[in-house]
Design a protein around this motif. Structure first.
Motif, mmCIF file in Angstrom:
data_model
loop_
_atom_site.group_PDB
_atom_site.id
_atom_site.type_symbol
_atom_site.label_atom_id
_atom_site.label_comp_id
_atom_site.label_asym_id
_atom_site.label_seq_id
_atom_site.Cartn_x
_atom_site.Cartn_y
_atom_site.Cartn_z
ATOM 1 N N GLN A 197 45.849 45.360 40.825
ATOM 2 C CA GLN A 197 45.918 44.744 39.504
ATOM 3 C C GLN A 197 46.959 43.629 39.602
ATOM 4 O OE1 GLN A 197 47.416 47.144 36.257
ATOM 5 N NE2 GLN A 197 46.391 45.848 34.747
ATOM 6 N N LYS A 198 46.547 42.414 39.241
ATOM 7 C CA LYS A 198 47.457 41.275 39.350
ATOM 8 C C LYS A 198 48.728 41.549 38.552
ATOM 9 C CE LYS A 198 43.823 37.789 39.633
ATOM 10 N NZ LYS A 198 43.229 36.613 38.968
ATOM 11 N N PRO A 199 49.867 41.531 39.233
ATOM 12 C CA PRO A 199 51.121 41.756 38.503
ATOM 13 C C PRO A 199 51.509 40.509 37.705
ATOM 14 C CG PRO A 199 51.516 41.624 40.881
ATOM 15 C CD PRO A 199 50.053 41.442 40.659
ATOM 16 N N GLY A 200 52.183 40.719 36.587
ATOM 17 C CA GLY A 200 52.606 39.607 35.744
ATOM 18 C C GLY A 200 53.914 38.975 36.182
ATOM 19 N N GLU A 201 54.609 39.626 37.096
ATOM 20 C CA GLU A 201 55.914 39.130 37.541
ATOM 21 C C GLU A 201 55.843 38.702 38.998
ATOM 22 O OE1 GLU A 201 58.776 42.192 36.750
ATOM 23 O OE2 GLU A 201 57.823 42.636 34.822
ATOM 24 N N PHE A 202 56.447 37.550 39.294
ATOM 25 C CA PHE A 202 56.386 36.980 40.633
ATOM 26 C C PHE A 202 56.950 37.911 41.717
ATOM 27 C CE2 PHE A 202 57.778 33.996 43.995
ATOM 28 C CZ PHE A 202 56.535 33.475 44.322
ATOM 29 N N PRO A 203 58.117 38.566 41.514
ATOM 30 C CA PRO A 203 58.622 39.475 42.560
ATOM 31 C C PRO A 203 57.643 40.617 42.873
ATOM 32 C CG PRO A 203 60.360 38.998 40.981
ATOM 33 C CD PRO A 203 59.085 38.435 40.405
ATOM 34 N N LEU A 253 54.376 40.420 42.542
ATOM 35 C CA LEU A 253 53.270 39.805 43.274
ATOM 36 C C LEU A 253 53.608 39.701 44.760
ATOM 37 C CD1 LEU A 253 50.529 38.328 43.402
ATOM 38 C CD2 LEU A 253 51.766 36.210 42.894
ATOM 39 N N LYS A 254 54.807 39.252 45.058
ATOM 40 C CA LYS A 254 55.227 39.160 46.457
ATOM 41 C C LYS A 254 55.161 40.525 47.137
ATOM 42 C CE LYS A 254 59.185 37.159 46.990
ATOM 43 N NZ LYS A 254 60.477 36.470 46.880
ATOM 44 N N ARG A 255 55.687 41.550 46.454
ATOM 45 C CA ARG A 255 55.699 42.898 47.041
ATOM 46 C C ARG A 255 54.290 43.423 47.284
ATOM 47 N NH1 ARG A 255 60.004 43.915 43.460
ATOM 48 N NH2 ARG A 255 58.662 45.101 42.045
ATOM 49 N N PHE A 309 43.490 53.927 47.308
ATOM 50 C CA PHE A 309 42.724 52.693 47.128
ATOM 51 C C PHE A 309 43.486 51.647 46.307
ATOM 52 C CE2 PHE A 309 39.134 50.546 44.726
ATOM 53 C CZ PHE A 309 38.724 49.749 45.771
ATOM 54 N N ILE A 310 44.152 52.072 45.243
ATOM 55 C CA ILE A 310 44.878 51.137 44.391
ATOM 56 C C ILE A 310 46.255 50.900 44.999
ATOM 57 C CG2 ILE A 310 45.914 50.757 42.118
ATOM 58 C CD1 ILE A 310 43.704 52.549 40.962
ATOM 59 N N LEU A 311 46.585 49.626 45.210
ATOM 60 C CA LEU A 311 47.908 49.262 45.733
ATOM 61 C C LEU A 311 48.815 48.858 44.581
ATOM 62 C CD1 LEU A 311 47.069 47.156 48.916
ATOM 63 C CD2 LEU A 311 47.773 49.543 48.790
ATOM 64 N N GLN A 312 50.006 49.380 44.589
ATOM 65 C CA GLN A 312 51.003 49.080 43.554
ATOM 66 C C GLN A 312 52.081 48.173 44.134
ATOM 67 O OE1 GLN A 312 50.611 50.189 40.449
ATOM 68 N NE2 GLN A 312 48.890 51.519 40.917
ATOM 69 N N PRO A 313 52.693 47.373 43.257
ATOM 70 C CA PRO A 313 53.798 46.507 43.749
ATOM 71 C C PRO A 313 55.019 47.329 44.121
ATOM 72 C CG PRO A 313 53.136 45.887 41.499
ATOM 73 C CD PRO A 313 52.348 47.089 41.898
#
Length: 149
Positions: free
Chosen positions: A113-119, A121-123, A145-149
Motif C-alpha cells: 500500500q503506497k505510504p503517504g510519508e516519504f521515509p 516509502l523509502k523503507r 504477501f503484504i509488505l509494510q514500511p
C-alpha cells in the motif's frame, strides 16, 4: 542484496507518485535502473517489445491506471510465456482484502500500500528489494504477501 544492478519498471499514472518513487531510490542509493510507464497499454507494449534478456527484474504495478488497469495487465502478464515469471509487486493506494487476495491468486509476489510519508516509502522500497531477493523473486505464503514500511 546479491545483484549488481536491479532493473526496475514502475507502472503508475500518478506523476507525483512516480517522482517520489524515483527520489526514494536516489536517496537510498540503490544500484538500480528505473524505467517508468504511465498507463497499462504503455506497460504491455513495453514488455512485449522488450527481449526476454532485457525484461525488468521487478515490476512495481499500480492497479488504477488508464487504458488498461493493473488487474488486466497482471492477468495478461501471467498468460504470456515470456512474461509469466516476471516478478510483479502491486503498488497501490488501496488495501482491500478482496483485492489483495485477487492479486495474490493472480501471481503477484508482493502487495504494497503506497505510504503517504516519504521515509516510509523509502523503507518499503528497500524492504521490497531485500525481501524479493532473499526469496529468489518468488511469491511467499499469503501471510507474508503484504509488505509494510
Amino acid at each position: 542484496m546479491n545483484r549488481i544492478k536491479y532493473n526496475i519498471l514502475l507502472a503508475d499514472d500518478d506523476e507525483d507518485d512516480c517522482d517520489f518513487f524515483k527520489d526514494a531510490l536516489d536517496e537510498l542509493q540503490l544500484p538500480v535502473n528505473l524505467v517508468i510507464v504511465n498507463d497499462g497499454q504503455q506497460l504491455m507494449n513495453f514488455l512485449l517489445e522488450t527481449s526476454i534478456d532485457n525484461l525488468p527484474d521487478l515490476l512495481f504495478l499500480d492497479l488504477n491506471m488508464p487504458k488498461k488497469s493493473g488487474f488486466e495487465c497482471l492477468t495478461e502478464i501471467r498468460q504470456i510465456d515470456k512474461l509469466k515469471n516476471l516478478p510483479v509487486i502491486i503498488f497501490s493506494t488501496s488495501l482491500n482484502n478482496e483485492i489483495v487476495d485477487l492479486t495474490y491468486k493472480n501471481g503477484a509476489i508482493h502487495y504494497i500500500q503506497k505510504p503517504g510519508e516519504f521515509p516510509k516509502l523509502k523503507r518499503v522500497i528497500e524492504n521490497a528489494l531485500i525481501t524479493t531477493t532473499k526469496n529468489n523473486f518468488k511469491q511467499p505464503i499469503r501471510d507474508y504477501f503484504i509488505l509494510q514500511p
